[in-house]
Design a protein around this motif. Structure first.
Motif, PDB file in Angstrom:
ATOM      1  N   GLY A 228       0.781  -1.232   0.000  1.00  0.00           N
ATOM      2  CA  GLY A 228       0.000   0.000   0.000  1.00  0.00           C
ATOM      3  C   GLY A 228       0.816   1.286   0.000  1.00  0.00           C
ATOM      4  N   ARG A 229       2.146   1.153   0.107  1.00  0.00           N
ATOM      5  CA  ARG A 229       2.950   2.383   0.101  1.00  0.00           C
ATOM      6  C   ARG A 229       2.912   3.042  -1.280  1.00  0.00           C
ATOM      7  NH1 ARG A 229       8.759   0.969   1.970  1.00  0.00           N
ATOM      8  NH2 ARG A 229       8.268  -1.042   1.013  1.00  0.00           N
ATOM      9  N   ILE A 230       2.934   4.377  -1.261  1.00  0.00           N
ATOM     10  CA  ILE A 230       2.727   5.184  -2.468  1.00  0.00           C
ATOM     11  C   ILE A 230       3.974   6.023  -2.750  1.00  0.00           C
ATOM     12  CG2 ILE A 230       1.412   7.168  -3.372  1.00  0.00           C
ATOM     13  CD1 ILE A 230      -0.392   4.789  -3.225  1.00  0.00           C
ATOM     14  N   LEU A 231       4.306   6.165  -4.027  1.00  0.00           N
ATOM     15  CA  LEU A 231       5.345   7.121  -4.437  1.00  0.00           C
ATOM     16  C   LEU A 231       4.817   7.901  -5.633  1.00  0.00           C
ATOM     17  CD1 LEU A 231       8.282   8.222  -4.059  1.00  0.00           C
ATOM     18  CD2 LEU A 231       9.053   6.377  -5.580  1.00  0.00           C
ATOM     19  N   THR A 232       4.989   9.221  -5.587  1.00  0.00           N
ATOM     20  CA  THR A 232       4.501  10.095  -6.657  1.00  0.00           C
ATOM     21  C   THR A 232       5.663  10.854  -7.294  1.00  0.00           C
ATOM     22  OG1 THR A 232       4.160  11.925  -5.102  1.00  0.00           O
ATOM     23  CG2 THR A 232       2.298  10.440  -5.466  1.00  0.00           C
ATOM     24  N   GLU A 233       5.364  11.549  -8.357  1.00  0.00           N
ATOM     25  CA  GLU A 233       6.319  12.346  -9.147  1.00  0.00           C
ATOM     26  C   GLU A 233       7.135  11.435 -10.063  1.00  0.00           C
ATOM     27  OE1 GLU A 233       6.464  15.640  -9.406  1.00  0.00           O
ATOM     28  OE2 GLU A 233       4.972  16.006  -7.843  1.00  0.00           O
ATOM     29  N   SER A 234       6.876  11.569 -11.364  1.00  0.00           N
ATOM     30  CA  SER A 234       7.470  10.653 -12.338  1.00  0.00           C
ATOM     31  C   SER A 234       8.978  10.501 -12.178  1.00  0.00           C
ATOM     32  CB  SER A 234       7.138  11.117 -13.762  1.00  0.00           C
ATOM     33  OG  SER A 234       7.653  12.414 -14.023  1.00  0.00           O
ATOM     34  N   ASN A 235       9.682  11.617 -12.020  1.00  0.00           N
ATOM     35  CA  ASN A 235      11.142  11.514 -12.013  1.00  0.00           C
ATOM     36  C   ASN A 235      11.680  10.943 -10.697  1.00  0.00           C
ATOM     37  OD1 ASN A 235      11.054  12.448 -14.581  1.00  0.00           O
ATOM     38  ND2 ASN A 235      12.010  14.426 -14.182  1.00  0.00           N
ATOM     39  N   ALA A 236      10.943  11.145  -9.596  1.00  0.00           N
ATOM     40  CA  ALA A 236      11.333  10.501  -8.342  1.00  0.00           C
ATOM     41  C   ALA A 236      11.129   8.990  -8.457  1.00  0.00           C
ATOM     42  CB  ALA A 236      10.524  11.057  -7.175  1.00  0.00           C
ATOM     43  N   ILE A 237      10.077   8.597  -9.141  1.00  0.00           N
ATOM     44  CA  ILE A 237       9.815   7.167  -9.335  1.00  0.00           C
ATOM     45  C   ILE A 237      10.895   6.549 -10.236  1.00  0.00           C
ATOM     46  CG2 ILE A 237       8.151   5.453 -10.193  1.00  0.00           C
ATOM     47  CD1 ILE A 237       5.923   7.586  -9.549  1.00  0.00           C
ATOM     48  N   LEU A 238      11.293   7.282 -11.282  1.00  0.00           N
ATOM     49  CA  LEU A 238      12.390   6.791 -12.128  1.00  0.00           C
ATOM     50  C   LEU A 238      13.634   6.531 -11.272  1.00  0.00           C
ATOM     51  CD1 LEU A 238      12.425   9.027 -15.378  1.00  0.00           C
ATOM     52  CD2 LEU A 238      11.561   6.682 -15.137  1.00  0.00           C
ATOM     53  N   CYS A 239      13.961   7.476 -10.399  1.00  0.00           N
ATOM     54  CA  CYS A 239      15.159   7.318  -9.550  1.00  0.00           C
ATOM     55  C   CYS A 239      15.039   6.070  -8.678  1.00  0.00           C
ATOM     56  CB  CYS A 239      15.352   8.548  -8.659  1.00  0.00           C
ATOM     57  SG  CYS A 239      15.878  10.028  -9.543  1.00  0.00           S
ATOM     58  N   TRP A 240      13.872   5.887  -8.080  1.00  0.00           N
ATOM     59  CA  TRP A 240      13.701   4.739  -7.186  1.00  0.00           C
ATOM     60  C   TRP A 240      13.815   3.428  -7.957  1.00  0.00           C
ATOM     61  CZ3 TRP A 240       9.807   0.927  -6.422  1.00  0.00           C
ATOM     62  CH2 TRP A 240      10.028   0.146  -5.266  1.00  0.00           C
ATOM     63  N   LEU A 241      13.179   3.389  -9.114  1.00  0.00           N
ATOM     64  CA  LEU A 241      13.228   2.162  -9.920  1.00  0.00           C
ATOM     65  C   LEU A 241      14.642   1.886 -10.425  1.00  0.00           C
ATOM     66  CD1 LEU A 241       9.997   2.633 -12.088  1.00  0.00           C
ATOM     67  CD2 LEU A 241      10.318   0.924 -10.264  1.00  0.00           C
ATOM     68  N   ALA A 242      15.391   2.947 -10.717  1.00  0.00           N
ATOM     69  CA  ALA A 242      16.707   2.787 -11.343  1.00  0.00           C
ATOM     70  C   ALA A 242      17.820   2.555 -10.333  1.00  0.00           C
ATOM     71  CB  ALA A 242      17.038   4.024 -12.180  1.00  0.00           C
ATOM     72  N   GLU A 243      17.512   2.761  -9.053  1.00  0.00           N
ATOM     73  CA  GLU A 243      18.544   2.608  -8.013  1.00  0.00           C
ATOM     74  C   GLU A 243      19.187   1.218  -8.114  1.00  0.00           C
ATOM     75  OE1 GLU A 243      19.165   5.255  -5.619  1.00  0.00           O
ATOM     76  OE2 GLU A 243      20.946   3.979  -5.479  1.00  0.00           O
ATOM     77  N   GLY A 244      20.499   1.200  -8.189  1.00  0.00           N
ATOM     78  CA  GLY A 244      21.223  -0.070  -8.249  1.00  0.00           C
ATOM     79  C   GLY A 244      21.202  -0.755  -9.610  1.00  0.00           C
ATOM     80  N   THR A 245      20.699  -0.068 -10.625  1.00  0.00           N
ATOM     81  CA  THR A 245      20.662  -0.637 -11.975  1.00  0.00           C
ATOM     82  C   THR A 245      21.555   0.206 -12.898  1.00  0.00           C
ATOM     83  OG1 THR A 245      18.938   0.696 -13.064  1.00  0.00           O
ATOM     84  CG2 THR A 245      18.187  -1.027 -11.530  1.00  0.00           C
ATOM     85  N   PRO A 246      21.812  -0.271 -14.121  1.00  0.00           N
ATOM     86  CA  PRO A 246      22.650   0.522 -15.043  1.00  0.00           C
ATOM     87  C   PRO A 246      21.977   1.805 -15.522  1.00  0.00           C
ATOM     88  CG  PRO A 246      22.536  -1.797 -15.700  1.00  0.00           C
ATOM     89  CD  PRO A 246      21.497  -1.602 -14.647  1.00  0.00           C
ATOM     90  N   PHE A 247      20.733   2.049 -15.127  1.00  0.00           N
ATOM     91  CA  PHE A 247      20.024   3.225 -15.628  1.00  0.00           C
ATOM     92  C   PHE A 247      20.312   4.494 -14.818  1.00  0.00           C
ATOM     93  CE2 PHE A 247      17.842  -0.336 -17.455  1.00  0.00           C
ATOM     94  CZ  PHE A 247      17.450   0.108 -18.705  1.00  0.00           C
ATOM     95  N   TRP A 248      21.015   4.342 -13.690  1.00  0.00           N
ATOM     96  CA  TRP A 248      21.413   5.526 -12.896  1.00  0.00           C
ATOM     97  C   TRP A 248      22.720   5.197 -12.200  1.00  0.00           C
ATOM     98  CZ3 TRP A 248      18.766   7.798  -7.901  1.00  0.00           C
ATOM     99  CH2 TRP A 248      19.199   9.113  -7.723  1.00  0.00           C
ATOM    100  N   THR A 249      23.815   5.416 -12.903  1.00  0.00           N
ATOM    101  CA  THR A 249      25.121   4.946 -12.441  1.00  0.00           C
ATOM    102  C   THR A 249      26.075   6.104 -12.186  1.00  0.00           C
ATOM    103  OG1 THR A 249      25.860   4.741 -14.708  1.00  0.00           O
ATOM    104  CG2 THR A 249      24.933   2.768 -13.709  1.00  0.00           C
ATOM    105  N   GLY A 250      27.264   5.741 -11.788  1.00  0.00           N
ATOM    106  CA  GLY A 250      28.322   6.726 -11.599  1.00  0.00           C
ATOM    107  C   GLY A 250      28.494   7.124 -10.149  1.00  0.00           C
TER     108      GLY A 250
END
Lengths: 214, 214
Positions: B61-83
């Motif tokens: 039931g936890r919620i996350l809003t804001e498209s770009n914040a969601i992108l960051c959360w999904l990409a954490e630890g993946t090659p989509f947000w590195t460096g």
């Protein structure tokens, strides 16, 4: 040492001064008056093609722009942006909320009232900006009323700094913040955090326009 | 499994479908038509008081809003947000740029042209939206022309996904993207990334309005 390029009366710029001061980090501040074209010079555009402040420059010349991205970078590894990936994403969500649903109404209403001529056609947009700005304040009030003391999680942090910047001067945009008791208490809490530093008052000419009714 | 609440023809919503698909993650998609009040129902506002899509909901039931914040959360630890922290902050800078200097002009011009009545007074704002949107496109063109293949660093990632969302449909907002050869090549590169999925076409009624001149 970090160099911050900023306009002192800009909430977006002041965010960085507040965080850097609270982190106890030394920094150099370079005044850039974005209200009279100083972000549109060839020299400035060479550093930030988007022509906006704030901007930071490292000693090796590397540049970072966008106030909230700079907050994240400065806060990395500090108590100002803590928690697991989910909690850190919630902070990002508030940062994007601030830039998309809050600042474009509350900061812009203040800018139009204080920095635009009294006969500016932009003043016709104030009523609509107020409506949208109040929606943002209502979302903030609801979050605080649900028992949250801060926007950054369990403790004060960068989401509070970002939202504080223009909420504390929302009255200058013509917003009656007394309608939001939880926000008023939160503003007071932020002002009591260690090392808090207030944004300077606007220039006299601006302040005199801000003091007028719409 | 993650549930995404989104309007399929919204670039902000499609960002999530694109990343989730490229990550190979299963997700449930719930259509929410933000153009006819479905983000303003009591049930929806109970989940996101800001009344916007996209929004994600976890199984607990936890919620996350804001498209770009969601992108960051999904990409954490993946090659989509590195460096390192600096590089990741540069990605954040582009994400804030997208939401502040790009989407409010390019996406909004498309929305007004396609989703507002032909006699809407909002159409009077199109010229100004174009001017500001072209400034954003020029900043992107300059970045690519300086020898950068991507906006996310050395490889394709979430800054590219965020900027792609509305740049690829900028023509629907009346922007002539042929003026930006580097952007056109970058759009083509994004469309060739593994697992790429295009945003669906708008409804016929919307498409017919988009096809008309201003």
């Amino acid at each position: 040492m970090i160099t911050v390029y900023g306009y002192p009366c800009s909430g977006n710029c002041h965010k960085l001064k507040l965080l850097l001061t609270q982190l106890g980090r030394e920094f150099k501040w370079v005044d850039i008056d974005s209200t009279c074209g100083e972000t549109r010079t060839p020299e400035f555009l060479g550093k930030n093609p988007n022509g906006k402040v704030p901007m930071i420059e490292l000693e090796d010349g590397r540049i970072l722009t966008e106030s909230n991205a700079i907050l994240c970078w400065l806060a990395e590894g500090t108590p100002f942006w803590t928690g697991d990936a989910w909690q850190r994403a919630q902070v990002l969500s508030w940062l994007f909320f601030e830039q998309y649903s809050h600042e474009p109404y509350i900061a812009v209403a203040r800018f139009i009232r204080g920095w635009s001529p009294l006969d500016s056609p932009r003043r016709a947009t104030l009523a609509q900006l107020r409506e949208r700005g109040h929606q943002a304040l209502a979302v903030m009030e609801q979050h605080l009323a649900a028992g949250h003391e801060w926007f950054s999680g369990e403790a004060y942090g960068i989401a509070d700094i970002a939202l504080f910047a223009y909420t504390v001067v929302a009255d200058e945009g013509g917003f009656d913040v007394s309608r939001y008791p939880q926000i008023r208490e939160w503003l007071a809490r932020v002002m009591k955090t260690p090392g808090f530093v207030a944004m300077p008052s606007p220039p006299v000419e601006v302040a005199s326009r801000l003091a007028l009714p719409d």
